[in-house]
Enzyme design. Sequence first.
Site, PDB file in Angstrom:
ATOM      1  N   GLU A 145       4.065   9.082  -0.860  1.00 58.27           N
ATOM      2  CA  GLU A 145       2.664   9.067  -1.297  1.00 58.27           C
ATOM      3  C   GLU A 145       2.231  10.415  -1.873  1.00 58.27           C
ATOM      4  O   GLU A 145       1.694  10.481  -2.975  1.00 58.27           O
ATOM      5  CB  GLU A 145       1.769   8.687  -0.114  1.00 58.27           C
ATOM      6  CG  GLU A 145       0.288   8.733  -0.455  1.00 58.27           C
ATOM      7  CD  GLU A 145      -0.602   8.268   0.693  1.00 58.27           C
ATOM      8  OE1 GLU A 145      -0.071   7.884   1.754  1.00 58.27           O
ATOM      9  OE2 GLU A 145      -1.829   8.283   0.518  1.00 58.27           O
TER      10      GLU A 145
ATOM     11  N   GLU B 266       0.853  -1.185   0.000  1.00 59.76           N
ATOM     12  CA  GLU B 266       0.000   0.000   0.000  1.00 59.76           C
ATOM     13  C   GLU B 266       0.892   1.239   0.000  1.00 59.76           C
ATOM     14  O   GLU B 266       1.806   1.361   0.829  1.00 59.76           O
ATOM     15  CB  GLU B 266      -0.922  -0.012   1.227  1.00 59.76           C
ATOM     16  CG  GLU B 266      -1.871   1.170   1.226  1.00 59.76           C
ATOM     17  CD  GLU B 266      -3.170   0.912   1.998  1.00 59.76           C
ATOM     18  OE1 GLU B 266      -3.469  -0.246   2.323  1.00 59.76           O
ATOM     19  OE2 GLU B 266      -3.882   1.904   2.262  1.00 59.76           O
TER      20      GLU B 266
ATOM     21  N   LYS C 272      -3.796   0.140  13.889  1.00 59.82           N
ATOM     22  CA  LYS C 272      -4.621   1.235  13.367  1.00 59.82           C
ATOM     23  C   LYS C 272      -6.047   0.838  13.718  1.00 59.82           C
ATOM     24  O   LYS C 272      -6.544  -0.169  13.211  1.00 59.82           O
ATOM     25  CB  LYS C 272      -4.411   1.327  11.859  1.00 59.82           C
ATOM     26  CG  LYS C 272      -5.368   2.233  11.103  1.00 59.82           C
ATOM     27  CD  LYS C 272      -4.971   2.307   9.613  1.00 59.82           C
ATOM     28  CE  LYS C 272      -5.917   3.154   8.800  1.00 59.82           C
ATOM     29  NZ  LYS C 272      -5.510   3.253   7.383  1.00 59.82           N
TER      30      LYS C 272
ATOM     31  N   GLU D 111       7.321  21.354  -3.642  1.00 60.04           N
ATOM     32  CA  GLU D 111       6.267  22.180  -3.053  1.00 60.04           C
ATOM     33  C   GLU D 111       5.903  23.348  -3.966  1.00 60.04           C
ATOM     34  O   GLU D 111       4.734  23.736  -4.070  1.00 60.04           O
ATOM     35  CB  GLU D 111       6.743  22.726  -1.698  1.00 60.04           C
ATOM     36  CG  GLU D 111       5.711  23.590  -0.995  1.00 60.04           C
ATOM     37  CD  GLU D 111       6.231  24.194   0.308  1.00 60.04           C
ATOM     38  OE1 GLU D 111       7.450  24.446   0.416  1.00 60.04           O
ATOM     39  OE2 GLU D 111       5.422  24.413   1.224  1.00 60.04           O
TER      40      GLU D 111
ATOM     41  N   TRP E 120     -13.718  12.770   2.603  1.00 57.91           N
ATOM     42  CA  TRP E 120     -12.432  12.579   3.296  1.00 57.91           C
ATOM     43  C   TRP E 120     -12.000  13.751   4.171  1.00 57.91           C
ATOM     44  O   TRP E 120     -10.984  13.677   4.867  1.00 57.91           O
ATOM     45  CB  TRP E 120     -11.331  12.271   2.271  1.00 57.91           C
ATOM     46  CG  TRP E 120     -11.554  10.963   1.571  1.00 57.91           C
ATOM     47  CD1 TRP E 120     -12.102  10.780   0.339  1.00 57.91           C
ATOM     48  CD2 TRP E 120     -11.263   9.651   2.072  1.00 57.91           C
ATOM     49  NE1 TRP E 120     -12.155   9.434   0.025  1.00 57.91           N
ATOM     50  CE2 TRP E 120     -11.645   8.722   1.081  1.00 57.91           C
ATOM     51  CE3 TRP E 120     -10.713   9.171   3.265  1.00 57.91           C
ATOM     52  CZ2 TRP E 120     -11.507   7.343   1.245  1.00 57.91           C
ATOM     53  CZ3 TRP E 120     -10.572   7.798   3.424  1.00 57.91           C
ATOM     54  CH2 TRP E 120     -10.972   6.901   2.425  1.00 57.91           C
TER      55      TRP E 120
ATOM     56  N   ARG F 215     -11.005  17.693  10.015  1.00 65.15           N
ATOM     57  CA  ARG F 215     -10.172  16.492  10.146  1.00 65.15           C
ATOM     58  C   ARG F 215      -8.883  16.780  10.913  1.00 65.15           C
ATOM     59  O   ARG F 215      -8.372  15.922  11.627  1.00 65.15           O
ATOM     60  CB  ARG F 215      -9.879  15.953   8.741  1.00 65.15           C
ATOM     61  CG  ARG F 215      -8.894  14.822   8.717  1.00 65.15           C
ATOM     62  CD  ARG F 215      -8.896  14.141   7.370  1.00 65.15           C
ATOM     63  NE  ARG F 215      -7.701  13.336   7.218  1.00 65.15           N
ATOM     64  CZ  ARG F 215      -7.406  12.616   6.156  1.00 65.15           C
ATOM     65  NH1 ARG F 215      -8.238  12.605   5.120  1.00 65.15           N
ATOM     66  NH2 ARG F 215      -6.305  11.904   6.083  1.00 65.15           N
TER      67      ARG F 215
ATOM     68  N   ASN G   4      -3.359  -1.560   7.566  1.00 63.41           N
ATOM     69  CA  ASN G   4      -4.695  -1.995   7.143  1.00 63.41           C
ATOM     70  C   ASN G   4      -4.597  -3.512   7.044  1.00 63.41           C
ATOM     71  O   ASN G   4      -4.087  -4.049   6.070  1.00 63.41           O
ATOM     72  CB  ASN G   4      -5.073  -1.395   5.787  1.00 63.41           C
ATOM     73  CG  ASN G   4      -5.308   0.103   5.879  1.00 63.41           C
ATOM     74  OD1 ASN G   4      -5.725   0.613   6.918  1.00 63.41           O
ATOM     75  ND2 ASN G   4      -5.047   0.810   4.800  1.00 63.41           N
TER      76      ASN G   4
ATOM     77  N   ARG H 134      -1.765   3.834  16.827  1.00 63.56           N
ATOM     78  CA  ARG H 134      -1.723   5.024  15.966  1.00 63.56           C
ATOM     79  C   ARG H 134      -2.824   6.023  16.330  1.00 63.56           C
ATOM     80  O   ARG H 134      -3.975   5.642  16.606  1.00 63.56           O
ATOM     81  CB  ARG H 134      -1.836   4.613  14.498  1.00 63.56           C
ATOM     82  CG  ARG H 134      -0.666   3.734  14.075  1.00 63.56           C
ATOM     83  CD  ARG H 134      -0.770   3.327  12.643  1.00 63.56           C
ATOM     84  NE  ARG H 134      -0.325   4.319  11.710  1.00 63.56           N
ATOM     85  CZ  ARG H 134      -0.975   4.652  10.593  1.00 63.56           C
ATOM     86  NH1 ARG H 134      -2.146   4.106  10.306  1.00 63.56           N
ATOM     87  NH2 ARG H 134      -0.474   5.544   9.769  1.00 63.56           N
TER      88      ARG H 134
ATOM     89  N   GLU I 104     -10.327   4.770   8.993  1.00 62.37           N
ATOM     90  CA  GLU I 104     -10.472   4.371   7.592  1.00 62.37           C
ATOM     91  C   GLU I 104     -10.978   2.935   7.470  1.00 62.37           C
ATOM     92  O   GLU I 104     -10.465   2.138   6.685  1.00 62.37           O
ATOM     93  CB  GLU I 104      -9.144   4.564   6.849  1.00 62.37           C
ATOM     94  CG  GLU I 104      -8.681   6.016   6.870  1.00 62.37           C
ATOM     95  CD  GLU I 104      -7.430   6.308   6.046  1.00 62.37           C
ATOM     96  OE1 GLU I 104      -6.628   5.392   5.832  1.00 62.37           O
ATOM     97  OE2 GLU I 104      -7.283   7.470   5.623  1.00 62.37           O
TER      98      GLU I 104
ATOM     99  N   ASP J  45      -2.284  14.442   6.858  1.00 65.06           N
ATOM    100  CA  ASP J  45      -1.885  13.146   6.312  1.00 65.06           C
ATOM    101  C   ASP J  45      -0.652  13.275   5.425  1.00 65.06           C
ATOM    102  O   ASP J  45      -0.769  13.172   4.202  1.00 65.06           O
ATOM    103  CB  ASP J  45      -3.062  12.570   5.502  1.00 65.06           C
ATOM    104  CG  ASP J  45      -2.909  11.089   5.246  1.00 65.06           C
ATOM    105  OD1 ASP J  45      -1.877  10.536   5.633  1.00 65.06           O
ATOM    106  OD2 ASP J  45      -3.833  10.497   4.653  1.00 65.06           O
TER     107      ASP J  45
HETATM  108  C1  GCV Z   1      -2.284   2.529   5.337  1.00 67.51           C
HETATM  109  C2  GCV Z   1      -3.424   7.530   4.187  1.00 67.51           C
HETATM  110  C3  GCV Z   1      -3.095   6.604   3.061  1.00 67.51           C
HETATM  111  C4  GCV Z   1      -3.575   5.184   3.353  1.00 67.51           C
HETATM  112  C5  GCV Z   1      -2.920   4.739   4.666  1.00 67.51           C
HETATM  113  C6  GCV Z   1      -3.336   5.722   5.760  1.00 67.51           C
HETATM  114  C7  GCV Z   1      -2.709   5.393   7.098  1.00 67.51           C
HETATM  115  O1  GCV Z   1      -4.800   7.733   4.266  1.00 67.51           O
HETATM  116  O2  GCV Z   1      -3.673   7.090   1.882  1.00 67.51           O
HETATM  117  O3  GCV Z   1      -3.183   4.352   2.294  1.00 67.51           O
HETATM  118  O4  GCV Z   1      -3.310   3.437   5.005  1.00 67.51           O
HETATM  119  O5  GCV Z   1      -2.925   7.019   5.401  1.00 67.51           O
HETATM  120  O6  GCV Z   1      -1.746   6.059   7.461  1.00 67.51           O
HETATM  121  O7  GCV Z   1      -3.185   4.502   7.768  1.00 67.51           O
END
Ligand code: GCV
Length: 679
Positions: A391, A158, A280, A511, A541, A334, A201, A317, A284, A363
Amino acid sequence: MTSAPTTRTAPPSTPLTDLAWLGSHAAARLPRDVRLAAGGPLVASIEAEISRLRTLAEGAAGALTLRDQATAREEGVAPAVLEELSESGVEAYALRADGDAASIIGDGRGLLHGFYAVVLGLAGPGSGDWRVHAPAQAIRMLDHWDNMTVHPVMGQVERGYAGGSLFFEDGELREDLTRVEHYARLLAAVGINRVAVNNVNVHAHEATLLTTRVDQVARLAEIFRAQGISVLLSVSFASPVLLGGLETSDPLDAEVQRWWRAAADAVYDRIPDFGGFVIKADSEGQPGPFAYGRDHADGANLLARALAPHGGEVFWRAFVYNHHQDWRDRSTDRARAAHDHFAPLDGRFDDNVIVQVKHGPLDFQTREAVSPVIGAMPRTRLAVELQVTQEYTGQQKHLCYLAPWWRENLAFPFGPREGRGQDSRTVAQLVAGSGQRLGGVVAVSNVGADEFWTGHPLAQANLFALGRLAWDPELSSERILRERSEATFGTDPLVSEVLHEMLAESWQLYESYTAPLGVGFMVRPGHHYGPDVDGYEYTPWGTYHFADRDGIGVDRTVATGTGFAGLYPEPWASRYESVATCPDELLLFFHHVPYTHRLHSGKTVIQHIYDSRADGYEQVLSLRPRWEELAGKVPPALHARVTTLLQEQERSAEEWRDQLRTYFFRASGIPDETGRPIY
Ligand code: GCV
């Protein structure tokens, strides 16, 4: 959030010379004459490393002596040095370097760190005196978001941009774990001491790593153990139901508590030095204690009590927020969520719980404020969570050396908080903790089965920098860049100069052409690559910019907004509250302002958006010609890979420039005063 599947690649049989910072240049630094007078389980690993490095290069003139503390005492090393060393913790080492003779004293992991420091040239110039080196952060951990199978949406890793998992293939542990052995050495060399091997996840298949597949974790633990690194597992809070057949996972249920204790006992039977669990929960879509009307301290302590008899730890977390937000609802923010959920729980977590807090309240954006949670939990062990995998910072297609960003975060000083009697302390100091209540730095890995480990070969610099900053958050990002470049590519001045020029300010460059002034996101939903200004604007979101014809930004003030600015201690609460004192780079994170608002830089917001996107793109165009100068000076395959990725960076930066400039011209109707094209 969802992403496109990761491409799966078979692990290539990597020539040892390509082993990132443990290749031939490191080998050439190892003194030819090594005396190893030490005992303990890691000595065999040092011997193996010496033998391996010897096959790569002849080694340097000079001598290296490695001794454990008992031997050093017998051989008459000054007691004051040994006393300082033993007071500095189990990972410390003492080093004396004099001309081409170096001497290291340490036990176990300390000796290993000292050895790698000499090989990579990390300890700085020697003065002929003993100096004790110890990590600033007790916890220096990498989290892998690896799935065992290829997830239909998220791929195998991921947010992975470097091929498949190093650990898993086709739903099981890889047969050939040679690459994992190499990886463990690379991590140990930069001081990492914990690795969590699977995605936070936790899908149904991966959940079984805790029970029926624990042998696979044990094999990984064996490999990492040889480098002084302990292994942790991400677990599902619903494990008692999923794996144990119980009807509930309620943390206050006695049967649930028994189930976790038995599960932990069984893991420790197989892995006596197992590190613990990462979790976690209620985030989500992951299960958590909220389903039972319990809070996160109840949840964390449940796992902590199962691990405590074995010395294990829970990394819980704080990334908890409502991902089903109604975009019409302006009262929900958020950015507030982690603080709202966790700050009231300060003091309720057991001693073996570490609350793992993302560095920013949103995030892992290219720019956002520091998470106020870190300043709000003085009675809790904390770890700050950074994201090495890129990411939101170019996905290992764009150059983006993140050390300056992390350094800025780690150096952020929280002021004294009323009634808590604290002096101003940096993020690094707050998470480091003290006494028995130590925390540290956790980061999401950027590594995969790719032959260059990180997809973009120059993204290795981020992995290296993460280890170095976790060891010493005060190191300059430029020094770390030089260390990594010399260990990997040698000391050719042109190579060092070009790498420095391309990487040192690549985060600021990234940036400059992406989302402006701390507003964040504006990326394509799901995979998060490339521009899409309104991509998340009307989604659940909670990541909005609120741009309209008059202005842009999120009002997080106490006076008229969500109140988020008030979650900081002074002087930050007041500084962020006022547009007059809010730093430019965070202006749109804290305020909704008209496009004509004048920044401290003297430019209006709209002109800043126009200029920095256009200038940033021009600067990106200067990268490839510089890289061309290194043809023939770095391995050809690596040169070719970087060239291809620089072309993609140019294409993508142009897209960012044109979409953002055009979007904001259409929204505001204000022309770019430079007259550069808008579409
Ligand atoms: C592992 C963000 C990412 C998710 C990730 C999440 C997290 O939302 O897009 O892919 O999930 O962070 O840190 O748990």
